[in-house]
Scaffold this motif. Structure first.
Motif, mmCIF file in Angstrom:
data_model
loop_
_atom_site.group_PDB
_atom_site.id
_atom_site.type_symbol
_atom_site.label_atom_id
_atom_site.label_comp_id
_atom_site.label_asym_id
_atom_site.label_seq_id
_atom_site.Cartn_x
_atom_site.Cartn_y
_atom_site.Cartn_z
ATOM 1 N N SER A 217 0.841 -1.201 0.000
ATOM 2 C CA SER A 217 0.000 0.000 0.000
ATOM 3 C C SER A 217 0.870 1.242 0.000
ATOM 4 O O SER A 217 0.569 2.231 -0.676
ATOM 5 C CB SER A 217 -0.895 0.014 1.232
ATOM 6 N N GLN B 143 -8.157 0.297 0.244
ATOM 7 C CA GLN B 143 -8.265 -1.045 0.825
ATOM 8 C C GLN B 143 -9.625 -1.243 1.489
ATOM 9 O O GLN B 143 -10.262 -2.260 1.347
ATOM 10 C CB GLN B 143 -7.143 -1.203 1.855
ATOM 11 N N ASP C 128 -6.183 -0.940 -4.252
ATOM 12 C CA ASP C 128 -5.575 -1.579 -3.090
ATOM 13 C C ASP C 128 -6.538 -2.643 -2.564
ATOM 14 O O ASP C 128 -7.528 -2.330 -1.918
ATOM 15 C CB ASP C 128 -5.303 -0.515 -2.014
ATOM 16 N N GLU C 129 -6.262 -3.885 -2.867
ATOM 17 C CA GLU C 129 -7.120 -5.010 -2.464
ATOM 18 C C GLU C 129 -8.599 -4.707 -2.712
ATOM 19 O O GLU C 129 -9.401 -4.682 -1.777
ATOM 20 C CB GLU C 129 -6.906 -5.351 -0.989
#
Ligand code: ATP
Ligand code: MG
Lengths: 254, 485
Positions: A46, A94, A175-176
């Motif tokens: 990240s 995320q 991010d994810e």
């Protein structure tokens, strides 16, 4: 440097206070390519992603060193406006973070502040196509005025994807993006990523080896703040050079 | 035994029973505390509670009931002919209590009971003795009154003796009862838990009950007022002109208008400035600026309003008069709504900004990141994401500030004056509800004239008003919550 590189990073170091979170990272993000970042938790994926759109500027303790270029221009140059940079390098976080606004206004946020549309009809169109791309349109088309925060976690994440897509960035950092999604929505997002590849580069952080293998052409493996290996996804997954990469992929480090 | 000594003894007994209860619990399992249902200290506390609580409750109730009972008995000793014309039974009873207290003083100074009996039978001598002890009585002491005082004293003495006996008896009984319960299965933890619960419920009901009491007293006094003065005039008359000879005009509108006008100006000053200061502090200021400014603001918020009032009187008032009111031809008054409003606004700035700063800081970082990640600038982020997210809290803060403005008195007295007036000119002197409440109740006033009782009706109106404001605040906060979360 690869001539197809959209962004390239050289000897990037990131410090959070005294914590040296990212060490000497060299990566080229190719144009119209999906790049996957994999690695164990806390290894700096990240952090590196946030260097690419200067989101680390908003963290008081963070310090970035090294060179990151986009289309041959240093993005940390004092003449570069981070606000404009972020319009070109979109980001999906995320954790889903929809604004406390209606679903429509969430998606229309980027186009509005950047003046991307000329009238309401165009804006409506952008909102609809973005929501369609994020595989959310059918679920929300009847309640665009409902608050975005009232959606389920997975729907919120797709709303955030639609929001990022609506700004039509040149690079999309994710991010994810699928960590809160069910398999069906995950498949839809992966399809979207594949589709987006025709227009711009996508960088995706993921903890799923299968996902990285399915969607990406390039894969970077991070470990303890260093870039261990970067190359063709096929090569990384079938014949990794570094023993650490192999152990991680086969599930021995994590 | 005096009440203080009795309380100390009770406390000592409780402490002793804690130790004994604990020891018995330990002994019951031969020192192996794993076999106890509750830890030994809980057993001790359980026994101590059984010893102390019922006895203390008895003592409190006794002390509340005893004076009432004794006085009602003693009153009967006073015959109708003992009450002088122009006096009342209550006044005579208060003499009885005065004499009884005085006699107590004499006893404390070494007079023995035989001497006291003699004095009681000789009221004139009693009066001189009391005067020597600096207890002055207006008239001569009536023999019946002296007897009543003596009876009062003996009844109090017997009552106190019985109080001590029964309280200590109950304490011992509670102790023995609880100590018998102590064995390995004694659920002392639950006893203590229940006690804690009752204690907490008690504490919260104190707050609720006092509020209720305040409202009831306001309602009762206002009720008296409306019997003396027509409600129609109070609510609809446009003049406020109290005359202490009677025949006053007590219309609330000039006061309510003044209150609203001053509060409005105060909010117009405080809300934008305070909010912008809060936004600067929470979004733009560096950590160092913040760490200095925030405490300074909090100190400012704690300055007593009288200090601001002086500032209004000495500085802002003359300034506004000389630079605005006179050149604009709007009057020559030193005190004006504008002065009070501006100064009150200045007083509220730190209050608004400190509250809003906390609220804005509570907006999750992820929301800001989301906005910055889409290429929004700082002010776009504040305006479109942070501010709407914080809005319910900010509305609450503003309404709290409004409540403070409405209740403020000192700044108004010094800044806006005390003349009730209905006018649109902000440079004229006006006054507010709170100021008039104070001025109607201060000075030599009788608590039965409408001119005094109006203060309670004003207070009730103000109470209802702020209550409405708070309900509105709650409603707005709820509505936005539904929309945003
Ligand atoms: N805002 C911050 N302040 C201080 N340290 C941070 C901050 N963000 C991240 N770090 C530190 O930097 C290191 C890398 O964090 P990062 O979030 O990049 O990990 P990650 O690879 O994304 O992990 P995950 O897979 O769990 O998301 C960690 O040691 C973390 O503690
Ligand atoms: Mg991460």
């Amino acid at each position: 440097m690869d001539e197809r590189a959209k962004m390239s990073a050289r000897r990037v170091q990131v410090y959070y206070g005294t914590n040296h979170a990212l060490k000497n990272v060299d990566v080229d993000i190719l144009d119209k390519t999906v790049t996957a970042f994999i690695g164990p938790s806390g290894c700096g994926k990240s952090t590196f992603l946030r260097c690419l759109n200067r989101m680390n500027d908003t963290v008081a303790s963070a310090r970035v060193e090294g060179l990151i270029e986009m289309d041959g221009r240093n993005i940390y140059d004092s003449r570069v406006d981070p606000v404009q940079l972020r319009a070109k390098v979109g980001m999906v976080f995320q954790k889903p973070n929809p604004f406390p606004k209606s679903i429509y206004d969430n998606v229309a946020y980027g186009p509005k502040i950047h003046g991307l549309t000329r009238n309401k009809a165009e804006l409506d169109e952008v909102v609809e196509s973005s929501l369609r791309k994020a595989a959310l349109w059918n679920e929300v088309k009847d309640r665009l005025a409902a608050p975005g925060t009232g959606l389920s976690g997975g729907q919120q994440q797709r709303l955030c994807i639609a929001r990022a897509v609506a700004t039509s960035p040149e690079v999309l950092l994710m991010d994810e993006p699928c960590s809160a999604l069910d398999p069906i929505a995950t498949a839809q997002v992966e399809e979207l990523i594949d589709e987006l590849r025709s227009q711009f580069s996508v960088v995706i952080v993921t903890h799923s080896m299968q996902q990285a293998a399915r969607v990406s052409q390039r894969t970077a493996f991070f470990h303890l703040g260093s870039l261990v290996e970067y190359g063709e996804t096929g090569t990384i997954f079938t014949a990794p050079n570094d023993p650490r990469t192999e152990s991680y992929i086969t599930g021995r480090i994590g | 035994m005096t009440v203080g000594l009795l309380s100390l003894v009770l406390l000592g007994l409780s402490a002793l029973s804690f130790i004994l209860g604990r020891q018995k619990a330990l002994a019951s399992v031969k020192g192996d505390i794993r076999n106890l249902h509750s830890l030994p200290s809980y057993c001790g506390a359980g026994v101590a509670l059984f010893t102390g609580i019922p006895a203390s409750l008895l003592m409190i109730i006794w002390l509340l009931v005893q004076p009432v009972l004794i006085e009602s008995h003693v009153t009967d000793m006073i015959l109708p002919e003992d009450i002088d014309t122009g006096s009342t039974r209550e006044l005579v009873m208060s003499d009885v209590l005065r004499i009884a207290k005085g006699v107590d003083v004499l006893v404390a100074r070494g007079a023995d009971e035989a001497e006291i009996t003699k004095l009681i039978n000789n009221p004139a001598a009693l009066k001189t003795r009391l005067a020597d002890a600096r207890i002055a009585l207006a008239a001569d002491i009536n023999p019946h009154v002296a007897k009543a005082a003596a009876a009062y004293r003996t009844k109090v003495a017997t009552g106190n003796n019985w109080l001590a006996v029964s309280t200590l008896g109950l304490a011992v009984a509670g102790f023995l009862f609880a100590l018998m319960q102590v064995k390995s299965t004694f659920r002392a933890r639950n006893v203590v838990e229940a006690f804690v619960r009752v204690l907490l419920i008690g504490a919260s009901s104190v707050a609720v009950l006092t509020t209720l009491g305040i409202i009831l007293s306001l309602v009762f006094e206002s009720w008296y007022f409306f019997q003396l003065y027509p409600a129609k005039n109070f609510f609809f008359s446009l003049t406020w002109a109290p005359k202490f000879g009677g025949g006053s005009d007590l219309g609330i509108w000039p006061l309510l208008w003044g209150t609203l006008y001053v509060s409005f100006i105060a909010l117009v000053v405080a809300v934008p400035v305070g909010l912008m200061a809060a936004i600067y502090l929470s979004e733009y200021a560096s950590g160092r600026v913040r760490s200095v400014t925030k405490p300074v603001l909090e100190v400012l918020a704690g300055i007593p309003s009288i200090v601001y009032g002086l500032f209004a009187l000495m500085t802002v008032g003359p300034f506004l008069r000389d630079w605005f009111a006179k050149p604009l031809g709007l009057g020559e008054s030193l005190s004006s709504v504008m002065t009070a409003g501006v100064v009150m606004g200045i007083m509220l700035i730190p209050y608004v900004s400190s509250l809003s700063d906390d609220i804005i800081n509570a907006v999750p970082r992820a929301l800001r990141d989301g906005s910055y990640g889409l290429g929004a600038t700082q002010s776009e982020t504040v305006k479109q994401v942070v501010f709407p997210a914080a809005l319910p809290g900010i509305v609450g803060a503003i309404l709290m500030a409004a409540s403070r403005a409405i209740g403020e008195t000192m700044i108004v007295v010094l800044g806006a004056g005390a003349a009730a007036k209905l006018s649109l000119n902000p440079f004229e002197a006006m006054t507010t509800v709170t100021v008039k409440i104070v001025s109607q109740l201060t000075g030599d006033t009788e608590f039965s004239s409408p001119e005094t009782l109006v203060a309670f009706a004003l207070g009730l109106t103000l109470f209802v008003f702020t209550l409405g404001l708070n309900i509105l605040a709650l409603y707005i906060v709820r509505k936005y919550r539904e929309q945003y979360e």
